[in-house]
Scaffold this motif. Sequence first.
Motif, PDB file in Angstrom:
ATOM      1  N   THR A 118     -21.029 -11.442  23.434  1.00  0.00           N
ATOM      2  CA  THR A 118     -20.714 -12.838  23.723  1.00  0.00           C
ATOM      3  C   THR A 118     -19.638 -12.903  24.805  1.00  0.00           C
ATOM      4  OG1 THR A 118     -18.924 -12.934  22.106  1.00  0.00           O
ATOM      5  CG2 THR A 118     -21.165 -13.483  21.321  1.00  0.00           C
ATOM      6  N   VAL A 119     -19.409 -14.084  25.339  1.00  0.00           N
ATOM      7  CA  VAL A 119     -18.358 -14.236  26.342  1.00  0.00           C
ATOM      8  C   VAL A 119     -16.991 -13.930  25.718  1.00  0.00           C
ATOM      9  CG1 VAL A 119     -17.923 -16.716  26.126  1.00  0.00           C
ATOM     10  CG2 VAL A 119     -17.624 -15.588  28.333  1.00  0.00           C
ATOM     11  N   ASN A 120     -16.797 -14.257  24.443  1.00  0.00           N
ATOM     12  CA  ASN A 120     -15.538 -13.900  23.775  1.00  0.00           C
ATOM     13  C   ASN A 120     -15.394 -12.388  23.680  1.00  0.00           C
ATOM     14  OD1 ASN A 120     -14.663 -16.521  23.447  1.00  0.00           O
ATOM     15  ND2 ASN A 120     -15.585 -16.736  21.433  1.00  0.00           N
ATOM     16  N   GLY A 121     -16.493 -11.702  23.401  1.00  0.00           N
ATOM     17  CA  GLY A 121     -16.466 -10.244  23.388  1.00  0.00           C
ATOM     18  C   GLY A 121     -16.139  -9.689  24.756  1.00  0.00           C
ATOM     19  N   LEU A 122     -16.687 -10.311  25.802  1.00  0.00           N
ATOM     20  CA  LEU A 122     -16.378  -9.894  27.170  1.00  0.00           C
ATOM     21  C   LEU A 122     -14.891 -10.053  27.464  1.00  0.00           C
ATOM     22  CD1 LEU A 122     -17.339  -8.955  29.971  1.00  0.00           C
ATOM     23  CD2 LEU A 122     -17.780 -11.371  30.505  1.00  0.00           C
TER      24      LEU A 122
END
Length: 90
Positions: free
Chosen positions: A53-57
Motif C-alpha cells: 500500500t502507499v502507507n507501506g511505501l
Amino acid sequence: MGEPGGAGADGDPDSDEAGGVVGLGVFFGLAGDGLSAGWERARLAGEVRQDITVNGLFTLIASAARAREHAPEDADQVLTVLIDGLRPRV
C-alpha cells in the motif's frame, strides 16, 4: 521539538511537542498526494507489487532514510534491495 530519538507530546517519535509532524512527516505531507496517486497508477498498471500500500511505501522510504543515517556506507545497497522488492512478482 521532541528529544532526539524520543517522542513528542503525542507519543509520535516524528512529531514535536505541539504535535506537529517534522522531518520525513513534512515531506510525506507535502508529497503524499502526488506520491499516493503515482503509486496507485503504478499498481493498476502492474508495474509494482500489488500487495504494498502507499502507507507501506512511506514506511519503506522512512526506513531506508533512517538506515542511511546509521550506516551511510550501506545506503546504496539498502536502496537497491528496497527497489528490487517493489517490483511485481512474476
